[in-house]
Design a protein around this motif. Sequence first.
Motif, mmCIF file in Angstrom:
data_model
loop_
_atom_site.group_PDB
_atom_site.id
_atom_site.type_symbol
_atom_site.label_atom_id
_atom_site.label_comp_id
_atom_site.label_asym_id
_atom_site.label_seq_id
_atom_site.Cartn_x
_atom_site.Cartn_y
_atom_site.Cartn_z
ATOM 1 N N TYR A 11 0.884 -1.161 0.000
ATOM 2 C CA TYR A 11 0.000 0.000 0.000
ATOM 3 C C TYR A 11 0.918 1.205 0.000
ATOM 4 C CZ TYR A 11 -4.118 2.810 0.870
ATOM 5 O OH TYR A 11 -5.155 3.702 0.739
ATOM 6 N N MET A 12 0.879 1.976 -1.072
ATOM 7 C CA MET A 12 1.793 3.107 -1.210
ATOM 8 C C MET A 12 1.054 4.426 -1.075
ATOM 9 S SD MET A 12 4.745 3.923 -4.045
ATOM 10 C CE MET A 12 3.740 3.588 -5.446
ATOM 11 N N PHE A 25 -7.451 3.701 9.460
ATOM 12 C CA PHE A 25 -8.580 2.792 9.274
ATOM 13 C C PHE A 25 -8.348 1.751 8.174
ATOM 14 C CE2 PHE A 25 -10.223 6.719 11.113
ATOM 15 C CZ PHE A 25 -10.777 6.202 12.273
ATOM 16 N N LEU A 26 -7.161 1.697 7.651
ATOM 17 C CA LEU A 26 -6.815 0.761 6.595
ATOM 18 C C LEU A 26 -6.706 -0.659 7.159
ATOM 19 C CD1 LEU A 26 -5.858 0.602 3.594
ATOM 20 C CD2 LEU A 26 -3.542 0.942 4.452
ATOM 21 N N GLU A 27 -7.188 -1.647 6.416
ATOM 22 C CA GLU A 27 -7.026 -3.038 6.833
ATOM 23 C C GLU A 27 -5.591 -3.451 6.487
ATOM 24 O OE1 GLU A 27 -7.009 -6.225 8.558
ATOM 25 O OE2 GLU A 27 -8.907 -5.150 8.730
ATOM 26 N N LEU A 28 -4.693 -3.244 7.429
ATOM 27 C CA LEU A 28 -3.262 -3.429 7.189
ATOM 28 C C LEU A 28 -2.883 -4.868 6.868
ATOM 29 C CD1 LEU A 28 -1.802 -1.149 10.017
ATOM 30 C CD2 LEU A 28 -1.957 -0.639 7.584
ATOM 31 N N SER A 29 -3.617 -5.820 7.405
ATOM 32 C CA SER A 29 -3.240 -7.220 7.237
ATOM 33 C C SER A 29 -3.347 -7.707 5.792
ATOM 34 C CB SER A 29 -4.079 -8.108 8.156
ATOM 35 O OG SER A 29 -5.440 -8.037 7.791
ATOM 36 N N ASN A 60 -3.810 2.595 14.148
ATOM 37 C CA ASN A 60 -4.541 1.508 13.502
ATOM 38 C C ASN A 60 -4.712 0.331 14.464
ATOM 39 O OD1 ASN A 60 -4.924 -0.963 11.771
ATOM 40 N ND2 ASN A 60 -4.961 0.621 10.199
ATOM 41 N N LYS A 61 -5.897 -0.248 14.490
ATOM 42 C CA LYS A 61 -6.228 -1.339 15.420
ATOM 43 C C LYS A 61 -6.008 -2.729 14.821
ATOM 44 C CE LYS A 61 -8.385 1.366 18.578
ATOM 45 N NZ LYS A 61 -7.428 2.230 19.182
ATOM 46 N N LYS A 91 -2.535 -7.518 12.871
ATOM 47 C CA LYS A 91 -1.303 -7.812 12.144
ATOM 48 C C LYS A 91 -0.899 -6.573 11.362
ATOM 49 C CE LYS A 91 0.677 -10.549 8.486
ATOM 50 N NZ LYS A 91 0.350 -10.856 7.121
ATOM 51 N N LYS A 92 0.283 -6.069 11.658
ATOM 52 C CA LYS A 92 0.771 -4.869 10.980
ATOM 53 C C LYS A 92 2.035 -5.199 10.192
ATOM 54 C CE LYS A 92 -1.137 -1.553 14.225
ATOM 55 N NZ LYS A 92 -0.849 -0.459 15.161
ATOM 56 N N PRO A 93 2.002 -4.915 8.881
ATOM 57 C CA PRO A 93 3.183 -5.185 8.052
ATOM 58 C C PRO A 93 4.269 -4.136 8.296
ATOM 59 C CG PRO A 93 1.532 -4.069 6.754
ATOM 60 C CD PRO A 93 0.911 -4.323 8.102
ATOM 61 N N PRO A 94 5.467 -4.388 7.793
ATOM 62 C CA PRO A 94 6.530 -3.384 7.927
ATOM 63 C C PRO A 94 6.214 -2.116 7.138
ATOM 64 C CG PRO A 94 7.259 -5.252 6.594
ATOM 65 C CD PRO A 94 5.903 -5.590 7.112
ATOM 66 N N ILE A 95 6.885 -1.043 7.536
ATOM 67 C CA ILE A 95 6.730 0.251 6.872
ATOM 68 C C ILE A 95 8.017 0.576 6.121
ATOM 69 C CG2 ILE A 95 6.454 2.722 7.229
ATOM 70 C CD1 ILE A 95 4.808 2.162 9.645
ATOM 71 N N GLY A 96 7.849 1.102 4.910
ATOM 72 C CA GLY A 96 8.988 1.550 4.125
ATOM 73 C C GLY A 96 8.859 3.030 3.807
#
Length: 108
Positions: free
Chosen positions: A4-5, A51-55, A79-80, A83-88
């Motif tokens: 997600y960019m 509010f993004l579905e990070l998973s 964000n709740k 599972k949270k992915p890494p950030i770049g």
Amino acid sequence: MHIYMIYNFQAGNMKAKKLFDKVSKLLAKEQITYTLFIPRYHKHAIEEVSFLELSTFDAIVAAGGDGTFFEVINGYMHNKSPKKPPIGFIPLGTGNAFSRSFSRGKML
């Protein structure tokens, strides 16, 4: 890989807009697909990422200046998602103080 960019075209006195095709081609070369979000106003990225579905993504990438990156970090922290992915970060701002300090090991 699908990211997600959050891409701030106005960063770096519009330098980021000129570099979008290059960034897009580099991602394609590496077989990285992306969902693009373009913030339209101050704190828009915070609202979006909060509010993004990070998973559903392998990574979250902020492309812009320090302000864009900090907005993404703020939204990420609010964000709740369990599972949270890494950030770049793709530094495309005018000064890029954060990335310069980070790469030199000068973080506080």
